[in-house]
Design a protein around this motif. Structure first.
Motif, PDB file in Angstrom:
ATOM      1  N   LYS A 191      -2.053  -5.072  -7.933  1.00 31.44           N
ATOM      2  CA  LYS A 191      -1.051  -3.932  -7.873  1.00 31.44           C
ATOM      3  C   LYS A 191      -1.570  -2.465  -7.934  1.00 31.44           C
ATOM      4  O   LYS A 191      -1.086  -1.602  -7.208  1.00 31.44           O
ATOM      5  N   LEU A 192      -2.455  -2.362  -8.563  1.00 37.33           N
ATOM      6  CA  LEU A 192      -3.371  -1.172  -8.734  1.00 37.33           C
ATOM      7  C   LEU A 192      -3.802  -0.763  -7.555  1.00 37.33           C
ATOM      8  O   LEU A 192      -3.889   0.191  -6.980  1.00 37.33           O
ATOM      9  N   ALA A 193      -4.448  -1.850  -6.693  1.00 38.02           N
ATOM     10  CA  ALA A 193      -5.137  -1.672  -5.460  1.00 38.02           C
ATOM     11  C   ALA A 193      -4.000  -1.264  -4.334  1.00 38.02           C
ATOM     12  O   ALA A 193      -4.068  -0.426  -3.623  1.00 38.02           O
ATOM     13  N   ALA A 194      -2.882  -1.915  -4.608  1.00 37.55           N
ATOM     14  CA  ALA A 194      -1.595  -1.634  -3.916  1.00 37.55           C
ATOM     15  C   ALA A 194      -1.065  -0.214  -4.092  1.00 37.55           C
ATOM     16  O   ALA A 194      -0.623   0.545  -3.053  1.00 37.55           O
ATOM     17  N   GLU A 195      -1.182   0.198  -5.370  1.00 39.78           N
ATOM     18  CA  GLU A 195      -0.849   1.604  -5.530  1.00 39.78           C
ATOM     19  C   GLU A 195      -1.574   2.564  -4.936  1.00 39.78           C
ATOM     20  O   GLU A 195      -1.248   3.691  -4.327  1.00 39.78           O
ATOM     21  N   ILE A 196      -2.997   2.511  -5.024  1.00 38.42           N
ATOM     22  CA  ILE A 196      -3.970   3.478  -4.231  1.00 38.42           C
ATOM     23  C   ILE A 196      -3.535   3.340  -2.793  1.00 38.42           C
ATOM     24  O   ILE A 196      -3.552   4.468  -2.045  1.00 38.42           O
ATOM     25  N   ALA A 197      -3.710   2.120  -2.214  1.00 39.66           N
ATOM     26  CA  ALA A 197      -3.148   2.343  -0.572  1.00 39.66           C
ATOM     27  C   ALA A 197      -2.050   2.766  -0.186  1.00 39.66           C
ATOM     28  O   ALA A 197      -1.992   3.473   0.583  1.00 39.66           O
ATOM     29  N   ASN A 198      -1.062   2.750  -0.943  1.00 33.14           N
ATOM     30  CA  ASN A 198       0.365   3.152  -0.647  1.00 33.14           C
ATOM     31  C   ASN A 198       0.452   4.763  -1.059  1.00 33.14           C
ATOM     32  O   ASN A 198       1.088   5.591  -0.162  1.00 33.14           O
ATOM     33  N   GLY A 199      -0.389   4.997  -2.019  1.00 36.73           N
ATOM     34  CA  GLY A 199      -0.431   6.434  -2.287  1.00 36.73           C
ATOM     35  C   GLY A 199      -1.344   7.250  -1.401  1.00 36.73           C
ATOM     36  O   GLY A 199      -0.726   8.418  -0.668  1.00 36.73           O
ATOM     37  N   ARG A 200      -2.289   6.692  -0.537  1.00 33.00           N
ATOM     38  CA  ARG A 200      -3.096   7.311   0.628  1.00 33.00           C
ATOM     39  C   ARG A 200      -2.061   7.513   1.645  1.00 33.00           C
ATOM     40  O   ARG A 200      -2.094   8.383   2.380  1.00 33.00           O
ATOM     41  N   LEU A 201      -1.284   6.293   2.154  1.00 34.57           N
ATOM     42  CA  LEU A 201      -0.366   6.227   2.989  1.00 34.57           C
ATOM     43  C   LEU A 201       0.569   7.351   2.896  1.00 34.57           C
ATOM     44  O   LEU A 201       1.059   8.151   3.936  1.00 34.57           O
ATOM     45  N   ALA A 202       1.091   7.510   1.749  1.00 33.76           N
ATOM     46  CA  ALA A 202       2.174   8.586   1.414  1.00 33.76           C
ATOM     47  C   ALA A 202       1.475  10.030   1.485  1.00 33.76           C
ATOM     48  O   ALA A 202       2.570  10.918   1.926  1.00 33.76           O
ATOM     49  N   MET A 203       0.481  10.175   1.182  1.00 33.89           N
ATOM     50  CA  MET A 203      -0.090  11.318   1.490  1.00 33.89           C
ATOM     51  C   MET A 203      -0.263  11.947   2.923  1.00 33.89           C
ATOM     52  O   MET A 203       0.247  13.170   3.151  1.00 33.89           O
ATOM     53  N   MET A 204      -0.557  11.015   3.763  1.00 35.93           N
ATOM     54  CA  MET A 204      -0.374  11.355   5.258  1.00 35.93           C
ATOM     55  C   MET A 204       1.125  11.516   5.490  1.00 35.93           C
ATOM     56  O   MET A 204       1.273  12.377   6.359  1.00 35.93           O
ATOM     57  N   ALA A 205       1.965  10.537   4.903  1.00 35.90           N
ATOM     58  CA  ALA A 205       3.240  10.697   5.647  1.00 35.90           C
ATOM     59  C   ALA A 205       3.965  11.920   5.166  1.00 35.90           C
ATOM     60  O   ALA A 205       4.893  12.499   6.059  1.00 35.90           O
ATOM     61  N   ILE A 206       3.686  12.489   3.968  1.00 38.55           N
ATOM     62  CA  ILE A 206       4.309  13.617   3.535  1.00 38.55           C
ATOM     63  C   ILE A 206       4.212  14.822   4.219  1.00 38.55           C
ATOM     64  O   ILE A 206       4.847  15.864   4.457  1.00 38.55           O
ATOM     65  N   ILE A 207       2.736  14.769   4.519  1.00 35.19           N
ATOM     66  CA  ILE A 207       2.237  15.913   5.415  1.00 35.19           C
ATOM     67  C   ILE A 207       2.654  15.986   6.829  1.00 35.19           C
ATOM     68  O   ILE A 207       3.092  16.957   7.392  1.00 35.19           O
ATOM     69  N   GLY A 208       3.015  14.739   7.340  1.00 33.48           N
ATOM     70  CA  GLY A 208       3.660  14.512   8.663  1.00 33.48           C
ATOM     71  C   GLY A 208       4.884  14.854   8.557  1.00 33.48           C
ATOM     72  O   GLY A 208       5.528  15.766   9.583  1.00 33.48           O
ATOM     73  N   MET A 209       5.736  14.513   7.518  1.00 36.20           N
ATOM     74  CA  MET A 209       7.124  15.042   7.067  1.00 36.20           C
ATOM     75  C   MET A 209       7.228  16.510   7.145  1.00 36.20           C
ATOM     76  O   MET A 209       8.180  17.350   7.898  1.00 36.20           O
ATOM     77  N   PHE A 210       6.271  17.390   6.389  1.00 39.15           N
ATOM     78  CA  PHE A 210       6.375  18.657   6.429  1.00 39.15           C
ATOM     79  C   PHE A 210       6.103  19.330   7.654  1.00 39.15           C
ATOM     80  O   PHE A 210       6.631  20.268   7.954  1.00 39.15           O
ATOM     81  N   PHE A 211       5.196  18.853   8.356  1.00 34.53           N
ATOM     82  CA  PHE A 211       4.719  19.194   9.798  1.00 34.53           C
ATOM     83  C   PHE A 211       6.075  19.182  10.632  1.00 34.53           C
ATOM     84  O   PHE A 211       6.441  20.303  11.234  1.00 34.53           O
ATOM     85  N   GLN A 212       6.688  18.148  10.716  1.00 30.70           N
ATOM     86  CA  GLN A 212       7.811  17.981  11.712  1.00 30.70           C
ATOM     87  C   GLN A 212       9.108  18.894  11.063  1.00 30.70           C
ATOM     88  O   GLN A 212       9.799  19.282  11.782  1.00 30.70           O
ATOM     89  N   ASN A 213       9.289  18.913   9.826  1.00 30.39           N
ATOM     90  CA  ASN A 213      10.281  19.531   9.405  1.00 30.39           C
ATOM     91  C   ASN A 213      10.019  21.024   9.464  1.00 30.39           C
ATOM     92  O   ASN A 213      10.854  21.601   9.905  1.00 30.39           O
ATOM     93  N   GLY A 214       8.724  21.589   9.382  1.00 30.01           N
ATOM     94  CA  GLY A 214       8.674  22.983   9.391  1.00 30.01           C
ATOM     95  C   GLY A 214       8.514  23.376  11.273  1.00 30.01           C
ATOM     96  O   GLY A 214       9.382  24.416  11.389  1.00 30.01           O
ATOM     97  N   LEU A 215       8.660  22.296  11.878  1.00 27.70           N
ATOM     98  CA  LEU A 215       8.534  22.713  13.664  1.00 27.70           C
ATOM     99  C   LEU A 215       9.955  22.470  13.941  1.00 27.70           C
ATOM    100  O   LEU A 215      10.413  23.276  14.867  1.00 27.70           O
TER     101      LEU A 215
END
Length: 677
Positions: A418-442
């Motif tokens: 579960k800790l390994a899954a948390e790290i993997a999901n956290g990495r994915l979420a960091m990429m995802a939220i930056i993408g959301m910010f980008f498309q939201n701003g544009l």
């Protein structure tokens, strides 16, 4: 001044000269004049002959020095380019000049064109290559075969006791290494000597008695007294010598690699699992090392092996990942659910009034943001405080899913997963939220609706570009110009670009059709023209076409070009409309006819682009591989599966359909099936 005449004494800078000095000066002048009148010097220097003659005819003393200076200049003009050319091309025909790099000297060792230095370096290269090939063989053979018996009976060391690789250095006795050194010295000094008169790598013995007692080595280094003979065929000899050089170069790289991996891993074959002291492996057992990337640190943050720095970065990674996961949830959940009631009763703002994404910044009151900052600070400073004694991100007062003081704990045996899954999901979420910010701003929308991004430089068309807007790319309403070719162009230039694109596309579509029918064997007109069957290969058949036929094709193309350019001109705003459809179809009339015509135009454009790529690929494939899609006219493209005869015998043994109906079960005899009562 005549050749051989003694120059005046003042030409040498003195008022008088001794007979010895005068004779030396006279000989010097003779050399200078001979150099000047040399035909070869004149041809290479480019100096006019009449200029030299007029200079030589002068009898003044200053002219004598001028002629010598001119001669030296001519000599330098001849020698400098020649030396430069020699430096660049002197060794391009030597052994070792092989594909793909050709003559490869990136360090410029041969830039001076010194043949003696090149010979010395080639001798050293061959020697090192041969030693490296033996060394590589020594590494490999010992993995499978060892000599029987003792290496050192006095020390009770067997050959089987000697480890492979660098470890053997400490196991072999000193007397053994002394024997190796003596043997190598004998080979280098007397047994395998490189004589300067022999080509590089051709070795002989250097014993007493000159040629009477000395011998050469033949193929594979077999001595002449054992029947060794050199390769007689010049081409075969050159090929084998080139192969020796190439293999030697490869072996030099290989043995260094073996030394490197042996020194790092302690194994001659570099088992990575043995390299436990690698700074890159210091954290390979940590959480987050997951397939497919494994331990992924492309920027080398952990190459120093500093555990404290690694722990700090892991703690920061976990914190950012957790915040990013909450942020992604904050973007997604409000799209489907909002809290009931008021966000700010004093301002009359409800939760449902707050938009998703960046637009919420201007809607939430300042006091609301202050509350969020205070809450985040309390969590950071008092609730979840990092404890250096615990693992990064492991808080004492946090339970499962981060519930403060939670009584629920992770199931036994699943905590690491579960800790390994948390790290993997956290990495994915960091990429995802930056993408959301980008498309939201544009786009101004949390989910990035492209239709809302009207200010995009890829969407904003200039008035000139509007002339071809909506004509395809690849959908009818698209404007597709990824290379920006139409940027800054006028309407006329853009229209001509579209006309050229369609013209090339139409030619390409015809070319693809021609290619396929020729490859399928249908070329009756060509066969009739040359009186025999042409090749099915389109490129070969092109060479079989008579010159008269070739000129007919060119003349026909020129007539069509002249007709559509000067006689039947297309509309200026649609230079690609060579058939004049603009005057027939009313584009503003709201009917399915025009909509269908617009779709057909888009199809033509897309097919044209596809055909241009296709014909280029067909030609390249034929040139490189000789494959011209010969099976295009056959069933299944000539695949063997369709050449198998179909066996109908199983179907011939089936009973007649009437028997099947008569013997069918009762439930199958209903009126719905057979129309009977």
């Amino acid at each position: 001044m005549h050749v051989g005449a003694e120059p005046p004494s003042f030409a040498l800078g003195r008022t008088a000269a001794t007979p010895v000095k005068a004779e030396a000066a006279r000989q010097h002048m003779q050399r200078c004049v001979r150099l000047l009148v040399s035909k070869r010097a004149l041809a290479r220097s480019g100096v006019a002959t009449n200029t030299i003659r007029s200079a030589a005819a002068s009898s003044s003393s200053s002219t004598g020095l001028a002629i010598c200076g001119l001669g030296a200049a001519v000599g330098a003009a001849i020698a400098a380019p020649k030396k430069e050319r020699a430096a660049l091309r002197a060794f391009e025909n030597e052994l070792g000049v092989q594909a793909p790099v050709g003559f490869w000297d990136p360090a410029g060792f041969t830039s001076d064109g010194d043949a003696k230095e090149f010979y010395r370096r080639r001798v050293v290269e061959i020697k090192h290559g041969r030693v490296s090939m033996l060394a590589c063989t020594g590494y490999i053979v010992q993995e499978f075969v060892r000599f029987p018996g003792f290496l050192s009976p006095s020390s009770d060391i067997k050959f089987a006791d000697i480890p492979n690789g660098l470890k053997a250095v400490t196991v072999v006795p000193a007397v053994g290494w002394f024997q190796y050194t003596v043997f190598c010295g004998l080979c280098d000094l007397w047994i395998a000597d490189q004589r300067p008169t022999n080509p590089p790598g051709k070795l002989q013995t250097r014993l007493f008695g000159d040629d009477a007692l000395n011998y050469d080595y033949g193929f594979l280094g077999i001595p002449a007294y054992l029947g060794g003979k050199p390769v007689e065929d010049p081409e075969l000899k050159k090929k084998k010598l080139n192969a020796e050089l190439a293999n030697g170069r490869l072996a030099m790289m290989a043995i260094i690699g073996m030394f490197f991996q042996d020194g790092l891993t302690g194994s001659a074959w570099g088992d990575w699992a043995n390299y436990t002291e690698s700074p890159l492996r210091a954290f390979e057992t940590e959480l987050g090392v997951q397939p497919p990337a494994g331990f992924w640190d492309p920027l080398g943050f952990t190459k120093g092996g500093d555990a404290a720095s690694f722990r700090r970065r892991r703690y920061v990674e976990l914190k950012h990942g957790r915040v990013a996961m909450l942020a992604c949830m904050g973007y997604i959940v409000p799209e489907y659910y909002r809290w009931p009631g008021d966000l700010s009763p004093s301002l009359g703002i409800k939760f449902t009034d707050v938009p998703t994404g960046f637009a919420a910044f201007s809607k939430v009151p300042l006091s609301g943001w202050a509350q969020m900052v205070a809450f985040a600070g309390s969590v950071e400073l008092f609730q979840y405080v990092d404890d250096p004694k615990r693992a990064p991100g492991d808080f004492e007062n946090a339970g499962l899913l981060g519930i403060p003081n939670g009584f629920m704990k992770a199931p036994e045996g699943q905590k690491e997963k579960k800790l390994a899954a948390e790290i993997a999901n956290g990495r994915l979420a960091m990429m995802a939220i930056i993408g959301m910010f980008f498309q939201n701003g544009l786009t101004g929308q949390a989910w990035g609706d492209w239709s809302l991004y009207t200010d995009s430089p890829l969407r904003a068309l200039t008035p000139a570009q509007e002339i071809i807007a909506g004509t395809g790319g690849p959908l009818p309403d698209n404007f597709w110009d990824p290379a920006g070719i139409t940027n800054g162009k006028t309407e006329k230039e853009i229209a001509m670009l579209r006309a050229m694109e369609l013209k090339h596309g139409r030619v390409a579509m015809l070319a693809v059709l021609h290619w396929f029918h020729v490859a399928a064997g249908y070329h009756l007109l060509g066969d009739y023209a040359i009186g025999e069957k042409m090749s099915d290969d389109p490129l070969v058949s092109l060479t079989q076409l008579p010159m008269g036929g070739m000129w007919q094709v060119i003349f026909t193309i020129m007539c069509l070009e002249w007709l559509t350019t000067y006689i039947c001109k297309p509309p200026e705003d649609r230079p690609w409309d060579v058939l004049g459809w603009k005057g027939i179809i009313d584009e503003d009339y709201p009917s399915e006819i025009w909509n269908g015509w617009k779709r057909v135009q888009c199809q033509e454009l897309n097919n044209s682009r596809l055909a241009m790529v296709a014909i280029t690929g067909l030609v390249a494939q034929d040139v490189v591989t000789g494959d011209y899609v010969a099976g295009v006219g056959k069933l299944c493209g000539g695949a063997a599966v369709c050449n198998q005869p179909i066996d109908y015998s199983p179907w011939q043994n089936l009973p007649p359909i009437d028997d099947f109906v008569a013997n069918a079960p009762s439930w199958a005899n209903g009126p719905a099936l057979y129309g009977v009562n």
